[in-house]
Scaffold this motif. Structure first.
Motif, PDB file in Angstrom:
ATOM      1  N   GLY A  26     -23.584 -75.298  -1.182  1.00  0.00           N
ATOM      2  CA  GLY A  26     -22.240 -75.831  -0.986  1.00  0.00           C
ATOM      3  C   GLY A  26     -22.198 -76.953   0.038  1.00  0.00           C
ATOM      4  N   LEU A  27     -22.871 -76.750   1.170  1.00  0.00           N
ATOM      5  CA  LEU A  27     -22.908 -77.794   2.194  1.00  0.00           C
ATOM      6  C   LEU A  27     -23.570 -79.064   1.670  1.00  0.00           C
ATOM      7  N   VAL A  30     -21.199 -80.882  -0.584  1.00  0.00           N
ATOM      8  CA  VAL A  30     -20.146 -81.576   0.155  1.00  0.00           C
ATOM      9  C   VAL A  30     -20.695 -82.841   0.817  1.00  0.00           C
ATOM     10  N   THR A  33     -21.087 -85.421  -1.887  1.00  0.00           N
ATOM     11  CA  THR A  33     -19.766 -85.923  -2.273  1.00  0.00           C
ATOM     12  C   THR A  33     -19.216 -86.866  -1.201  1.00  0.00           C
ATOM     13  N   ASP A  34     -19.386 -86.496   0.062  1.00  0.00           N
ATOM     14  CA  ASP A  34     -18.938 -87.340   1.170  1.00  0.00           C
ATOM     15  C   ASP A  34     -19.651 -88.694   1.135  1.00  0.00           C
ATOM     16  N   GLY A 123     -11.540 -82.604   8.585  1.00  0.00           N
ATOM     17  CA  GLY A 123     -12.554 -82.181   7.623  1.00  0.00           C
ATOM     18  C   GLY A 123     -13.924 -82.734   7.967  1.00  0.00           C
ATOM     19  N   ASP A 124     -13.969 -83.954   8.467  1.00  0.00           N
ATOM     20  CA  ASP A 124     -15.244 -84.541   8.893  1.00  0.00           C
ATOM     21  C   ASP A 124     -15.840 -83.756  10.055  1.00  0.00           C
ATOM     22  N   LEU A 127     -17.172 -80.388   8.743  1.00  0.00           N
ATOM     23  CA  LEU A 127     -18.450 -80.554   8.054  1.00  0.00           C
ATOM     24  C   LEU A 127     -19.577 -80.764   9.055  1.00  0.00           C
TER      25      LEU A 127
END
Length: 175
Positions: A26-27, A30, A33-34, A123-124, A127
């Motif tokens: 998952g990480l 993400v 995607t980022d 969100g940044d 993460l």
């Protein structure tokens, strides 16, 4: 079965390696995607010809921050760092050299975030913190190339595992 203090703490603070493998995937997803979202605005946000040249970003910062992305504003350097971040995120996704991939992903994510601090949100930060703590967890314990290379039997282990990131106690990461 007799409950010893070691078994109690392992049962209380232990983490299921399968959940850590899901977290790793998952990480990495993400992070990828980022990177893809950031790449869509590459010239406007990360090139010196864009909205925020390197000198402008350095002048904005009251406290000096480190960032590999602030070493140069050239497109070639930025593309190289984006490519490197993608490579390490894919390595984390498949569990190849997982700890090194998590550390490198955190370093490069922090670096790209400090390159353009004007567009960051909570969100940044979340993460970045999740990636930081993942460096201390056995993310490559199961369902990874690391586990497959180490021992084909441990590729699908379902026993809880402890690490520095899950408990103040120190125990064997591979029970």
């Amino acid at each position: 079965m007799m409950r010893t203090p070691g078994n109690y703490f392992r049962a209380t603070f232990g983490l299921d390696l399968r959940s850590l493998a899901a977290m790793r995937v998952g990480l990495a997803g993400v992070v990828l995607t980022d990177l893809a979202i950031r790449a869509s605005d590459f010239h406007a946000m990360y090139s010196s010809a864009g909205l925020a040249p390197v000198e402008f970003v350095r002048d904005l910062q009251r406290i000096p921050v480190w960032s590999l992305h602030l070493l140069s504003g050239s497109d070639a350097w930025q593309i190289f760092l984006f490519g490197l971040a993608t490579l390490f995120a894919v390595a984390m996704l498949v569990g190849y050299q997982t700890r090194m991939a998590a550390v490198a992903s955190w370093v490069l994510l922090t670096s790209v975030q400090m390159r353009m601090p004007l567009v960051l949100n909570a969100g940044d930060t979340l993460l970045r913190v999740a990636l930081f703590w993942s460096m201390f967890l056995p993310l490559g314990g199961v369902w990874s190339m690391d586990a497959f290379r180490r021992d084909k039997a441990s590729f699908r282990r379902d026993k809880p595992s402890g690490s520095l990131g899950s408990s103040p106690l120190r125990w064997d990461v591979n029970p």
